[in-house]
Structures are given as C-alpha cells and as structure tokens.
Design a protein around this motif. Structure first.
Motif, short mmCIF file in Angstrom:
data_model
loop_
_atom_site.label_atom_id
_atom_site.label_comp_id
_atom_site.label_asym_id
_atom_site.label_seq_id
_atom_site.Cartn_x
_atom_site.Cartn_y
_atom_site.Cartn_z
N TRP A 145 0.81 -1.15 0.21
CA TRP A 145 0.14 -0.15 0.23
C TRP A 145 0.87 1.44 -0.14
O TRP A 145 2.38 0.78 0.24
CB TRP A 145 -1.44 0.01 1.17
CG TRP A 145 -0.76 -0.14 2.94
CD1 TRP A 145 -0.59 -1.09 2.81
CD2 TRP A 145 0.29 0.63 3.65
NE1 TRP A 145 0.23 -0.39 4.95
CE2 TRP A 145 0.57 0.72 4.79
CE3 TRP A 145 0.29 1.99 3.56
CZ2 TRP A 145 0.71 0.97 5.20
CZ3 TRP A 145 0.72 2.90 4.17
CH2 TRP A 145 0.84 2.64 5.67
N LEU B 269 0.47 5.69 0.05
CA LEU B 269 -0.01 7.37 0.17
C LEU B 269 0.70 8.03 -0.13
O LEU B 269 2.17 8.50 -0.01
CB LEU B 269 -0.39 7.24 2.38
CG LEU B 269 -0.83 6.37 3.05
CD1 LEU B 269 -1.37 6.26 4.08
CD2 LEU B 269 -2.74 5.66 1.94
N GLU B 270 -0.46 9.00 -0.93
CA GLU B 270 0.27 9.50 -1.80
C GLU B 270 0.35 11.04 -1.22
O GLU B 270 -1.17 11.41 -2.15
CB GLU B 270 0.42 9.75 -3.24
CG GLU B 270 1.40 8.57 -3.39
CD GLU B 270 2.11 8.79 -4.87
OE1 GLU B 270 2.46 9.37 -5.71
OE2 GLU B 270 1.19 7.45 -5.76
N GLN C 224 -3.18 14.46 2.06
CA GLN C 224 -4.97 14.37 2.17
C GLN C 224 -4.69 12.76 1.99
O GLN C 224 -5.76 12.10 3.21
CB GLN C 224 -5.38 14.87 0.87
CG GLN C 224 -7.23 14.81 1.27
CD GLN C 224 -7.43 14.93 1.99
OE1 GLN C 224 -7.50 16.42 2.89
NE2 GLN C 224 -7.28 14.25 2.99
N GLN C 225 -3.81 12.06 1.73
CA GLN C 225 -4.01 9.92 1.83
C GLN C 225 -3.19 10.09 2.59
O GLN C 225 -3.93 9.07 3.15
CB GLN C 225 -3.38 9.82 0.55
CG GLN C 225 -4.04 9.58 -1.14
CD GLN C 225 -3.67 9.05 -2.11
OE1 GLN C 225 -2.81 8.15 -2.30
NE2 GLN C 225 -4.05 8.86 -3.49
N ASP D 254 -6.33 10.92 5.75
CA ASP D 254 -7.43 9.53 5.00
C ASP D 254 -6.85 8.47 5.63
O ASP D 254 -7.46 7.52 6.66
CB ASP D 254 -7.70 9.68 3.68
CG ASP D 254 -8.53 11.05 3.46
OD1 ASP D 254 -8.94 11.76 4.17
OD2 ASP D 254 -8.51 10.44 1.73
N GLY D 255 -5.83 7.85 5.38
CA GLY D 255 -5.34 6.99 5.88
C GLY D 255 -4.89 6.80 7.25
O GLY D 255 -4.85 5.22 7.45
#
Length: 158
Positions: free
Chosen positions: A46, A48-49, A52-53, A56-57
């Motif tokens: 997984w 996250l970039e 914002q991600q 959220d993550g």
C-alpha cells in the motif's frame, strides 16, 4: 557538540513530535510533518501519496485503536546527511497499545526508513517506507495471532 550529534538530536525530537501528533489524533498536524507530495508506503504494497491521502489513511488506521492508548517507540536510529542536505534515517519501531482495562499488547516491530528534507528550516518527511518483521500482518492485530488466540502481552501469557 558535533554537527552529526546536533542533527541526530534534531531528528529524534522531530520523530517525538511527529508520533505524538498521530497518537493524539491530530492527524492534519501529523500530515503537515510530511512534504505536500510526501509518500508513505508499506512493504505489503500500500502507498499513500500527498498529505490528503496520509490524513485519510491515518484516520482509517486510528479507528482500530478507538478507546485505546497507542504509543510508538522508536530506537536504534541511523541518521545520515547527504551532500544536498537530504537526511536519510532508519530506526526500529514498536507500537504498544493499552486498552481500557490496562491490558498492554504490542504490534509487530518494524523498520522505518525515511527521507527527510528541510522546508523553511524545518524537517519534513518526503518519504517513509515501513517493513514489518512479519510477512503476514493479516494474522496479527495488537500482538494477537488470530489463528491461535495466542497473546504477546507485557511479557506474560494469558
């Protein structure tokens, strides 16, 4: 104090602040310790970039700890500054979780490998890579092996 020692202390303080923000649920502030285009990825695939991600993550991950106190314990830091000023770090991490009854459990240990950069004089995480010391996290949650009911809890068996 040498430049290396000053940088080492700065990095340790950075992680202390960063992890406290996440543990306190201050997720937007935690995400702000990453660059705008920061990347957080795991060896399981997984990724996250961007902030914002990451927000959220992180919010999704924190849901699993609702009603519990979670603490990140970092140790055995390696801090290396590149000629361009980029700082590469790695450390070992352990997460303890305390439930409402005071029961302590531990997540699987992992290696955290970061690339830190300076923006306006402050360190920020440009990239983070997590490698847990177990290949099958689907069987593990808060130190418990779902298949067997075994528990790693504060050094004692239940």
């Amino acid at each position: 104090m040498t430049q290396d020692a000053v940088l080492y202390c700065e990095v340790v303080q950075f992680y202390a602040r960063q992890m406290s923000l996440m543990e306190e649920g201050r997720v937007a502030e935690y995400a702000a310790t990453f660059t705008e285009d920061g990347v957080f990825e795991h060896s399981l695939g997984w990724r996250l970039e961007g902030r914002q991600q990451i927000i959220d993550g992180t919010l999704g991950g924190l849901e699993h700890y609702a009603g519990k106190a979670m603490r990140h314990w970092f140790n055995r830091y390696v801090v290396e500054q590149e000629p361009d000023g980029t700082v590469r770090t790695s450390c070992l991490a352990m997460v303890s979780v305390v439930d409402q009854d005071g029961q302590v459990t531990f997540e699987p240990t992992c290696t955290v490998s970061d690339v830190l950069v300076r923006e306006n004089g402050a360190l920020l995480t440009r990239s983070r890579f997590l490698q847990h010391d177990t290949a099958d996290l689907t069987r593990v949650w808060e130190g418990r092996l779902a298949d067997s009911g075994a528990t790693a809890s504060a050094g004692t068996e239940q």
